[in-house]
Write a protein that holds these residues in place. Structure first.
Motif, PDB file in Angstrom:
ATOM      1  N   SER A   6      12.383 -10.202  -1.975  1.00  0.00           N
ATOM      2  CA  SER A   6      13.172  -8.980  -1.834  1.00  0.00           C
ATOM      3  C   SER A   6      13.623  -8.502  -3.209  1.00  0.00           C
ATOM      4  N   ALA A   7      13.455  -7.250  -3.456  1.00  0.00           N
ATOM      5  CA  ALA A   7      13.884  -6.655  -4.712  1.00  0.00           C
ATOM      6  C   ALA A   7      15.364  -6.325  -4.610  1.00  0.00           C
ATOM      7  N   SER A   8      16.063  -6.437  -5.729  1.00  0.00           N
ATOM      8  CA  SER A   8      17.470  -6.061  -5.757  1.00  0.00           C
ATOM      9  C   SER A   8      17.577  -4.553  -5.638  1.00  0.00           C
ATOM     10  N   PRO A   9      18.580  -4.078  -4.911  1.00  0.00           N
ATOM     11  CA  PRO A   9      18.758  -2.627  -4.833  1.00  0.00           C
ATOM     12  C   PRO A   9      18.987  -2.056  -6.237  1.00  0.00           C
ATOM     13  N   VAL A  10      18.469  -0.893  -6.478  1.00  0.00           N
ATOM     14  CA  VAL A  10      18.567  -0.268  -7.792  1.00  0.00           C
ATOM     15  C   VAL A  10      19.852   0.546  -7.875  1.00  0.00           C
ATOM     16  N   TYR A  11      20.575   0.358  -8.979  1.00  0.00           N
ATOM     17  CA  TYR A  11      21.802   1.111  -9.232  1.00  0.00           C
ATOM     18  C   TYR A  11      21.456   2.589  -9.380  1.00  0.00           C
ATOM     19  N   GLN A  12      22.220   3.436  -8.715  1.00  0.00           N
ATOM     20  CA  GLN A  12      22.032   4.883  -8.825  1.00  0.00           C
ATOM     21  C   GLN A  12      23.345   5.498  -9.284  1.00  0.00           C
ATOM     22  N   GLU A  13      23.287   6.228 -10.392  1.00  0.00           N
ATOM     23  CA  GLU A  13      24.489   6.866 -10.928  1.00  0.00           C
ATOM     24  C   GLU A  13      25.018   7.912  -9.963  1.00  0.00           C
ATOM     25  N   VAL A  23      26.205  -0.445  -6.828  1.00  0.00           N
ATOM     26  CA  VAL A  23      26.929  -0.840  -8.040  1.00  0.00           C
ATOM     27  C   VAL A  23      26.935  -2.362  -8.099  1.00  0.00           C
ATOM     28  N   PRO A  24      26.446  -2.951  -9.194  1.00  0.00           N
ATOM     29  CA  PRO A  24      26.412  -4.414  -9.261  1.00  0.00           C
ATOM     30  C   PRO A  24      27.812  -5.002  -9.445  1.00  0.00           C
ATOM     31  N   LEU A  25      28.132  -5.978  -8.628  1.00  0.00           N
ATOM     32  CA  LEU A  25      29.413  -6.677  -8.716  1.00  0.00           C
ATOM     33  C   LEU A  25      29.351  -7.659  -9.878  1.00  0.00           C
ATOM     34  N   PRO A  26      30.261  -7.531 -10.839  1.00  0.00           N
ATOM     35  CA  PRO A  26      30.248  -8.477 -11.961  1.00  0.00           C
ATOM     36  C   PRO A  26      30.501  -9.908 -11.478  1.00  0.00           C
ATOM     37  N   ARG A  27      29.895 -10.841 -12.152  1.00  0.00           N
ATOM     38  CA  ARG A  27      30.119 -12.257 -11.852  1.00  0.00           C
ATOM     39  C   ARG A  27      30.967 -12.860 -12.970  1.00  0.00           C
ATOM     40  N   MET A  28      31.943 -13.658 -12.566  1.00  0.00           N
ATOM     41  CA  MET A  28      32.803 -14.286 -13.560  1.00  0.00           C
ATOM     42  C   MET A  28      32.020 -15.363 -14.303  1.00  0.00           C
ATOM     43  N   PRO A  29      31.964 -15.268 -15.629  1.00  0.00           N
ATOM     44  CA  PRO A  29      31.274 -16.306 -16.393  1.00  0.00           C
ATOM     45  C   PRO A  29      32.057 -17.614 -16.330  1.00  0.00           C
ATOM     46  N   ALA A  40      39.898 -16.932 -22.368  1.00  0.00           N
ATOM     47  CA  ALA A  40      40.753 -15.776 -22.081  1.00  0.00           C
ATOM     48  C   ALA A  40      40.024 -14.476 -22.407  1.00  0.00           C
ATOM     49  N   SER A  41      39.353 -14.458 -23.538  1.00  0.00           N
ATOM     50  CA  SER A  41      38.591 -13.273 -23.941  1.00  0.00           C
ATOM     51  C   SER A  41      37.480 -12.977 -22.933  1.00  0.00           C
ATOM     52  N   SER A  42      36.796 -14.010 -22.491  1.00  0.00           N
ATOM     53  CA  SER A  42      35.721 -13.869 -21.518  1.00  0.00           C
ATOM     54  C   SER A  42      36.263 -13.342 -20.186  1.00  0.00           C
ATOM     55  N   PHE A  43      37.441 -13.843 -19.787  1.00  0.00           N
ATOM     56  CA  PHE A  43      38.043 -13.381 -18.534  1.00  0.00           C
ATOM     57  C   PHE A  43      38.436 -11.912 -18.631  1.00  0.00           C
ATOM     58  N   VAL A  44      39.015 -11.509 -19.749  1.00  0.00           N
ATOM     59  CA  VAL A  44      39.424 -10.113 -19.914  1.00  0.00           C
ATOM     60  C   VAL A  44      38.211  -9.187 -19.825  1.00  0.00           C
ATOM     61  N   GLU A  45      37.106  -9.558 -20.447  1.00  0.00           N
ATOM     62  CA  GLU A  45      35.887  -8.755 -20.357  1.00  0.00           C
ATOM     63  C   GLU A  45      35.410  -8.669 -18.905  1.00  0.00           C
ATOM     64  N   TYR A  46      35.438  -9.793 -18.222  1.00  0.00           N
ATOM     65  CA  TYR A  46      35.042  -9.815 -16.809  1.00  0.00           C
ATOM     66  C   TYR A  46      35.971  -8.933 -15.975  1.00  0.00           C
ATOM     67  N   TYR A  47      37.273  -9.050 -16.185  1.00  0.00           N
ATOM     68  CA  TYR A  47      38.246  -8.313 -15.385  1.00  0.00           C
ATOM     69  C   TYR A  47      38.087  -6.804 -15.573  1.00  0.00           C
ATOM     70  N   PHE A  48      37.863  -6.364 -16.807  1.00  0.00           N
ATOM     71  CA  PHE A  48      37.669  -4.937 -17.039  1.00  0.00           C
ATOM     72  C   PHE A  48      36.356  -4.460 -16.416  1.00  0.00           C
ATOM     73  N   GLY A  49      35.344  -5.302 -16.417  1.00  0.00           N
ATOM     74  CA  GLY A  49      34.110  -4.979 -15.708  1.00  0.00           C
ATOM     75  C   GLY A  49      34.366  -4.841 -14.219  1.00  0.00           C
ATOM     76  N   LEU A  50      35.233  -5.705 -13.701  1.00  0.00           N
ATOM     77  CA  LEU A  50      35.591  -5.659 -12.285  1.00  0.00           C
ATOM     78  C   LEU A  50      36.387  -4.395 -11.957  1.00  0.00           C
ATOM     79  N   LEU A  51      37.259  -3.981 -12.872  1.00  0.00           N
ATOM     80  CA  LEU A  51      37.997  -2.733 -12.670  1.00  0.00           C
ATOM     81  C   LEU A  51      37.032  -1.549 -12.619  1.00  0.00           C
ATOM     82  N   ASN A  52      36.071  -1.529 -13.531  1.00  0.00           N
ATOM     83  CA  ASN A  52      35.074  -0.453 -13.521  1.00  0.00           C
ATOM     84  C   ASN A  52      34.258  -0.478 -12.234  1.00  0.00           C
ATOM     85  N   TYR A  53      33.890  -1.661 -11.785  1.00  0.00           N
ATOM     86  CA  TYR A  53      33.165  -1.797 -10.510  1.00  0.00           C
ATOM     87  C   TYR A  53      33.988  -1.195  -9.374  1.00  0.00           C
ATOM     88  N   THR A  54      35.276  -1.508  -9.335  1.00  0.00           N
ATOM     89  CA  THR A  54      36.165  -1.024  -8.282  1.00  0.00           C
ATOM     90  C   THR A  54      36.234   0.495  -8.287  1.00  0.00           C
TER      91      THR A  54
END
Length: 95
Positions: A6-13, A23-29, A40-54
């Motif tokens: 199965s192919a992953s669904p393609v993101y459409q703007e 919209v791809p859901l970010p995964r926490m590293p 902490a830096s890695s979490f902040v990057e992840y969290y802001f990615g999650l905010l954008n996803y939301t």
């Protein structure tokens, strides 16, 4: 590709005609789980990615799990806005 793969669904703007799709859901590293400066830096990057996803998807479930109920900014500006937009059929283009 085989029929069983199965192919992953393609993101459409999104645009004025409709919201983003797939919209791809970010995964926490794993690093973001470490109580270090790099973690902490890695979490902040992840969290802001999650905010954008939301914002892009109007799906607040993942950010709810990581946000404190007492965080007024998280609740009013991100979670409530996303949930209200989802209910009303509105969307924002971009994060």
């Amino acid at each position: 590709m085989s029929p069983s793969a199965s192919a992953s669904p393609v993101y459409q703007e999104g645009s004025s005609k409709g919201p983003e799709k797939n919209v791809p859901l970010p995964r926490m590293p794993n690093e973001a789980k470490n109580f270090t400066e790099k973690g902490a830096s890695s979490f902040v990057e992840y969290y802001f990615g999650l905010l954008n996803y939301t914002i892009e998807s109007n799906d607040a479930n993942a950010v709810k799990r990581l946000s404190s109920e007492g965080c007024q900014l998280c609740n009013r500006s991100i979670i409530d806005e996303a949930e209200n937009a989802k209910k009303s059929g509105e969307w924002q283009v971009g994060g």
